[in-house]
Write a protein that holds these residues in place. Structure first.
Motif, PDB file in Angstrom:
ATOM      1  N   ALA A 207     -20.780  87.697  27.603  1.00 26.42           N
ATOM      2  CA  ALA A 207     -21.975  87.811  28.445  1.00 26.42           C
ATOM      3  C   ALA A 207     -23.101  88.342  27.574  1.00 26.42           C
ATOM      4  O   ALA A 207     -22.887  89.213  26.738  1.00 26.42           O
ATOM      5  CB  ALA A 207     -21.724  88.749  29.618  1.00 26.42           C
ATOM      6  N   VAL A 214     -28.166  89.448  33.087  1.00 28.73           N
ATOM      7  CA  VAL A 214     -27.248  88.556  32.390  1.00 28.73           C
ATOM      8  C   VAL A 214     -27.929  87.199  32.260  1.00 28.73           C
ATOM      9  O   VAL A 214     -28.212  86.542  33.257  1.00 28.73           O
ATOM     10  CB  VAL A 214     -25.910  88.418  33.147  1.00 28.73           C
ATOM     11  CG1 VAL A 214     -24.993  87.441  32.425  1.00 28.73           C
ATOM     12  CG2 VAL A 214     -25.225  89.765  33.285  1.00 28.73           C
ATOM     13  N   LEU A 217     -23.452  83.594  30.272  1.00 26.47           N
ATOM     14  CA  LEU A 217     -22.079  84.035  30.522  1.00 26.47           C
ATOM     15  C   LEU A 217     -21.183  82.815  30.440  1.00 26.47           C
ATOM     16  O   LEU A 217     -21.252  81.926  31.280  1.00 26.47           O
ATOM     17  CB  LEU A 217     -21.965  84.693  31.906  1.00 26.47           C
ATOM     18  CG  LEU A 217     -20.556  85.084  32.373  1.00 26.47           C
ATOM     19  CD1 LEU A 217     -19.916  86.060  31.408  1.00 26.47           C
ATOM     20  CD2 LEU A 217     -20.622  85.682  33.770  1.00 26.47           C
ATOM     21  N   THR A 305     -28.283  82.950  35.735  1.00 28.33           N
ATOM     22  CA  THR A 305     -27.171  82.894  34.791  1.00 28.33           C
ATOM     23  C   THR A 305     -26.508  81.531  34.931  1.00 28.33           C
ATOM     24  O   THR A 305     -26.267  81.062  36.036  1.00 28.33           O
ATOM     25  CB  THR A 305     -26.146  83.993  35.118  1.00 28.33           C
ATOM     26  OG1 THR A 305     -26.800  85.236  35.077  1.00 28.33           O
ATOM     27  CG2 THR A 305     -25.001  83.963  34.140  1.00 28.33           C
TER      28      THR A 305
END
Length: 313
Positions: A207, A214, A217, A305
């Motif tokens: 990550a 974030v 990932l 993400t």
């Protein structure tokens, strides 16, 4: 049940200059037995997230669990399940290495731990320092003791917060051999590091944090596969002209330039010749994790993400 779970974790600091949101809705799980990397530039929120995980700080929002135990409502069980190696060198100058590990065992109520202490001392190259006072040890040896302290109560989850910062090659090899062995035996490992070659070699999934969020990932292999094109690497004593330097990553004599395809490599080499840049040790290879990391960090803030392909697109 995940070994570690972060769900909607946010951390806000109030100060004279206003509000700082160090973590902003961080959510991901780490499976049991996984070797997981947490990467990001300085100030991205990595240490803040680990502090929340270890109970050294409390999240403003969200929930964190270790082996199913909430780090706030079930702190004793969560802390027993966690072994933390911090960035800072923290030691008691009044005890020997073995005494330090015995005391650390006592903190967690572990008795009759001498056999495991002996194994830690041997595995981390500390056997000949067992009776040395902590004040007599070098910085690298103190770092080894910190690792031993984190592992002395046999936690199922190991957190390594930049464990090899400023240490020699021998310690790095010793540490990774020992930790990799523990991981093969079922321990879950969470690693933060600025040595991206370590993360690339060790971590199955990564990550990346940027400004408390974030931004990537995915599995390490997917992140590397999503970085299209090649990297031109060479050494030179000559300065690159500005129109070439702006596309290059220069470290001392080493120059790295990303290229899209073979034709782009030929074009770049022709431009270097035209600029009278003398080249040594030329290599053409695929992008490594450092190239992927820089691409993601330099890109505009990602709206969400995603997979490696979505983030690097």
């Amino acid at each position: 049940m995940p070994a570690v779970s972060f769900q909607g974790v946010a951390k806000t600091y109030q100060g004279a200059r206003g509000t700082l949101r160090a973590l902003d809705g961080v959510s991901f799980d780490i499976a049991e037995g996984e070797f997981f990397g947490l990467l990001g530039p300085n100030g991205a929120g990595k240490t803040t997230l680990i502090s929340v995980l270890a109970g050294l700080g409390r999240a403003t929002e969200g929930c964190v669990t270790v082996m199913g135990h909430d780090v706030v409502s079930d702190y004793p069980a969560a802390r027993r399940a966690l072994g933390l190696v911090p960035q800072e060198l923290v030691f008691d100058p009044f005890f020997s290495v073995r005494e330090t590990l015995r005391i650390q065992s006592g903190y967690f109520g572990v008795r009759g731990n001498e056999a495991w202490i002996d194994e830690l001392l041997q595995g981390l190259g500390l056997a000949d320092k067992a009776h040395a006072n902590m004040r007599q040890l070098s910085g690298g040896m103190k770092r080894r003791v910190l690792v031993a302290q984190a592992l002395v109560h046999k936690p199922p989850v190991i957190v390594l917060d930049e464990p090899t910062a400023g240490v020699d090659v021998e310690l790095r090899q010793t540490l990774w051999q020992f930790v990799a062995q523990l991981n093969k035996q079922g321990s879950t490992v969470l690693l933060t590091t600025h040595y991206l070659e370590e993360a690339e070699a060790l971590c199955g999934r990564i990550a990346m944090l940027k400004a408390g969020k974030v931004v990537a990932l995915d599995r390490t292999a997917n992140l590397l596969a999503a970085a299209s094109g090649s990297v031109l690497r060479f050494k030179t004593d000559d300065a690159l002209p500005p129109h070439l330097a702006e596309h290059a990553r220069i470290t001392g004599r080493m120059v790295q330039i990303r290229t899209k395809d073979a034709q782009a490599v030929e074009t770049m080499l022709a431009k270097l010749r035209e600029a009278n840049v003398r080249i040594e040790d030329l290599e053409i290879g695929r992008a490594d994790l450092e190239e992927v990391f820089l691409s993601i960090m330099q890109a505009p803030s990602s709206p969400r993400t995603g997979t490696a392909q979505e983030v690097l697109a």
